[in-house]
Structure formats: C-alpha cells, structure tokens
Write an enzyme that holds these catalytic residues in place. Structure first.
Site, mmCIF file in Angstrom:
data_model
loop_
_atom_site.group_PDB
_atom_site.id
_atom_site.type_symbol
_atom_site.label_atom_id
_atom_site.label_comp_id
_atom_site.label_asym_id
_atom_site.label_seq_id
_atom_site.Cartn_x
_atom_site.Cartn_y
_atom_site.Cartn_z
ATOM 1 N N GLN A 199 1.138 42.983 26.600
ATOM 2 C CA GLN A 199 2.071 43.125 27.578
ATOM 3 C C GLN A 199 2.383 41.924 28.712
ATOM 4 O O GLN A 199 3.425 41.442 29.011
ATOM 5 C CB GLN A 199 1.923 44.321 28.520
ATOM 6 C CG GLN A 199 1.843 45.544 27.921
ATOM 7 C CD GLN A 199 0.589 46.183 27.330
ATOM 8 O OE1 GLN A 199 -0.118 45.211 26.933
ATOM 9 N NE2 GLN A 199 0.489 47.469 27.071
ATOM 10 N N ASP A 240 -1.557 53.254 36.669
ATOM 11 C CA ASP A 240 -1.178 54.364 35.942
ATOM 12 C C ASP A 240 -1.462 55.657 36.607
ATOM 13 O O ASP A 240 -0.817 56.429 36.290
ATOM 14 C CB ASP A 240 -1.531 54.201 34.623
ATOM 15 C CG ASP A 240 -0.881 52.921 33.691
ATOM 16 O OD1 ASP A 240 -1.538 51.882 33.878
ATOM 17 O OD2 ASP A 240 0.015 53.225 33.133
HETATM 18 C C1 LIG Z 1 4.002 49.452 36.909
HETATM 19 S S1 LIG Z 1 2.939 50.406 36.034
HETATM 20 C C2 LIG Z 1 2.517 49.367 34.544
HETATM 21 C C3 LIG Z 1 1.219 49.765 33.902
HETATM 22 O O1 LIG Z 1 1.410 50.390 32.811
HETATM 23 C C4 LIG Z 1 0.949 49.598 31.932
HETATM 24 O O2 LIG Z 1 0.480 50.482 30.795
HETATM 25 P P1 LIG Z 1 1.357 50.389 29.345
HETATM 26 O O3 LIG Z 1 1.914 49.135 29.282
HETATM 27 O O4 LIG Z 1 0.363 50.953 28.368
HETATM 28 O O5 LIG Z 1 2.448 51.671 29.579
HETATM 29 C C5 LIG Z 1 -0.130 48.904 32.491
HETATM 30 O O6 LIG Z 1 -1.480 49.661 32.653
HETATM 31 C C6 LIG Z 1 0.341 48.323 33.928
HETATM 32 O O7 LIG Z 1 -0.575 48.242 35.029
#
Ligand SMILES: CSC[C@H]1O[C@H](OP(=O)(O)O)[C@H](O)[C@@H]1O
Length: 353
Positions: A199, A240
């Site tokens: 990400q 999260d």
């Molecule tokens: C603004 S919350 C983003 C948060 O979500 C991500 O997880 P994922 O990409 O697996 O949905 C990550 O934990 C981020 O900090």
C-alpha cells in the site's frame, strides 16, 4: 488521470451504482468498477478493490442501499426481512476494521426507522452520502488538529496508506501530512513500501507524488536504521480499530515502528475518526486480526518467489499498545498519552451524523 482530482475520490455513487477505483491495479492502471449488488461490494472489500477502514465503511453504507433496492423489488412491504443475510455477509467481509460494522449499524438504525410500506432507497442513499461527506469533513478537521502538533521543518515516516484512497477523500494520516505540508511544516515524508500488499509503494507514494509532497520510498526493513539517524520527528499512521484503552490495530509493521519510536525518542501519531474506536473492545488483545491469503506473501503479481508448499503467516494487522503512542488525533479532538482514562474525553465529544 482526468477522473482523479488531487484529493482522489476512491469511490462515488453514479447513476444508481457504486463506482469504485480498483486499488489492486494502482498506480499503473486507473480502472473504475461499477457495483450493483451488496454481495459484489462485500467481495470487493474482501479482495481489497476498496480498502482502508473509513473507505470500507463508506462502501458498506452504499452496499446497504444496493441491498435495499433489491429487497424492495423482491419483497415489497416485507423488504426488511430480506436485508438480514446481505448485511451479515457484508459484515464478515473483513474482520478488523470496525468502521465496517459501525457503518452497517448506522444504516440498520435508519432501516429500522423506515415504515415498511416506504421504498427505502432514497432515504438510505441520503444516509450513505452523509457518512461519505462527513468522512471528508472529518479528515480535513483531523488534518488541521494533527498539523498543529507538527513543528516547521519536520521529517515524518508513514506506513501503509491512510490517504484519500483509504477514506472518502483527503485521508487521515495523509490528511495530517497534506495539511502540515500546506502550512510549510513538512520537509520530507518517508514511506514504507508496506509488504506484502505494498500500500505504501503503490498508493501512498502515488498520492504524495500527485500532490507534489516530497517523499522517499523505502523498504519496510529500512525504518529502523532511518529512525536511528535521528532525522525523523514523527511517525504518522492510520488505524483500523482503536480499543477503549487506546490500543491501536493498524497495518502489520506498525507495532514494530512504535517500539523503535520509543527507543529512538520519535513521536508516534495515530489519526482516525471516532468511527474507528470500538468502545465495546476494552483492550487491543480483544481486536480480531485478519489473516489473509498465502499468495500475498508467496507472490508479487504473477511471480512466485517462495517454495510452493512453505507454511505462511500473513496477519494483515498488529496491535500497538497505547503507552507507545504520543497522540491519537480524531475529528472530535486529540488525546495525548492515550489510556482508558484519557480516551473517555473523546466519548463525551463524539459527534453524530
Ligand atoms: C485510513 S485507515 C487505513 C488503514 O487501513 C489499511 O489497511 P488495509 O489496506 O488492509 O485496508 C491500513 O491498516 C491503514 O492504516
């Protein structure tokens, strides 16, 4: 590129469908997918077409609208009976981000308040759009509150993507970074690539480059040596699920950064809306941690780089104890030195939509 403005709208409602940017294909391809059923949105959340706790909640709210349209068409005035299963399937699409259940609960309260003989779609769409609009407004508020904590000339490190793509727009952690940069306070942003889903490399670096914010992409394992240089003033991340005592579940790797931050006297900021706080969860040990598919670890794209049958561990999140966090920034205020006691101040000020 014309469809994406600087705040990057990862999802929107258009012509009675939910339209979402397929985040699996970024940054090389910008592909918008249309969704007409709640089940398809649940699958999209599971497969991370849309990801990020607030974005997952907003997508779920729109998915409830889609479910209501189908239920009314099939069942008429007893449509509410046909909502139980799609909302249950939606709720289990990803277990850790509490924004998902928060949004479903919010929409369920509106469903319960509707007369049985009223076509629900228009009312529920207004409720979903209110959640979406409030998220963007809240991100701007958190951006301002978080930027107030940052001194001019700061260098920050961020992990994963807590940007416009992970929210309704603007971002949580990246919202603070965007706001602080606009105030001339940020000299450089280090971005962890964030294995295994990347990400940071694919999404955060892309967002920051599009906004002309100076950033440096690094391997996750480079963070320790970077913090040892003394260059970094803040680690700024999203969340999260936040427990009532301030423990924070966030992308895997966050806990290690927090331990390193304490050792190297680097400040740790968590930025999240109050919809991410689970007041029924007394501590981080109670937060369900999603275990994802082995392929995310054994492959990059179509290329496998691990032995075929090797045992795999792929937890998507870890939990950072509250005592390692300098400040939790929400739309209703900032909690410094979070704890079960100091977090209560947010409970009194929590806004409602
Ligand atoms: C603004 S919350 C983003 C948060 O979500 C991500 O997880 P994922 O990409 O697996 O949905 C990550 O934990 C981020 O900090």
């Amino acid at each position: 590129m014309s469809e994406l403005n600087s705040s990057i709208q990862p999802l929107r409602w258009q012509a009675g469908k939910l339209v979402m940017l397929d985040q699996r294909r970024l940054p090389l391809e910008q592909v918008w997918l249309e969704f007409e059923s709640c089940g398809d949105v649940a699958l999209a959340i599971r497969q991370m077409v849309v990801r990020g706790a607030p974005a997952i909640g907003i997508a779920a709210a729109y998915a409830v609208v889609l479910a209501s349209r189908y239920a009314w068409a099939k069942k008429g005035t007893i449509w509410k009976q046909a909502m139980t299963r799609p909302l249950r399937d939606l709720a289990v699409s990803r277990p850790t981000a509490v924004n998902l259940q928060w949004a479903i609960n919010h929409m369920q309260r509106r469903i319960d308040a509707l007369p049985n003989n009223q076509q629900p779609e228009a009312v529920l769409l207004d409720a979903a759009k209110a959640i979406h609009d409030a998220d963007i407004t809240d991100n701007k508020t958190m951006g301002r509150l978080g930027a107030e904590l940052i001194q001019p000339g700061s260098t920050v490190l961020t992990h994963c993507n807590a940007g416009a793509l992970a929210t309704g727009g603007f971002g949580t952690a990246l919202g603070v970074i965007r706001q602080a940069h606009s105030e001339g306070k940020i000299s450089r942003v280090y971005v962890d690539e964030t294995r295994p889903w990347l990400q940071g490399a694919r999404l955060t670096a892309w967002e920051l480059m599009r906004d002309h914010i100076p950033c440096v992409l690094q391997a996750d394992l480079a963070a320790a040596a970077l913090l040892a240089t003394g260059k970094v003033d803040w680690i700024i991340v999203g969340a999260d699920r936040i427990a009532a005592n301030g423990d924070v579940a966030n992308k895997i790797g966050t806990y290690g950064l927090a331990v390193l931050a304490q050792y190297h006297q680097v400040k740790m900021m968590v930025v999240a809306p109050t919809a991410t706080i689970d007041w029924q969860c007394e501590s981080g040990s109670r937060i369900p941690i999603e275990q994802r598919e082995r392929r995310e670890v054994t492959h990059i794209g179509q290329h496998r780089h691990a032995p075929y049958e090797v045992e795999i561990s792929n937890p998507a999140f870890d939990v950072t104890p509250a005592e390692l966090i300098t400040a939790i920034v929400t739309e209703t205020g900032v909690v410094k030195s979070p704890s079960a006691v100091t977090m209560q101040s947010l409970r009194e000020r929590r806004n409602t939509i």
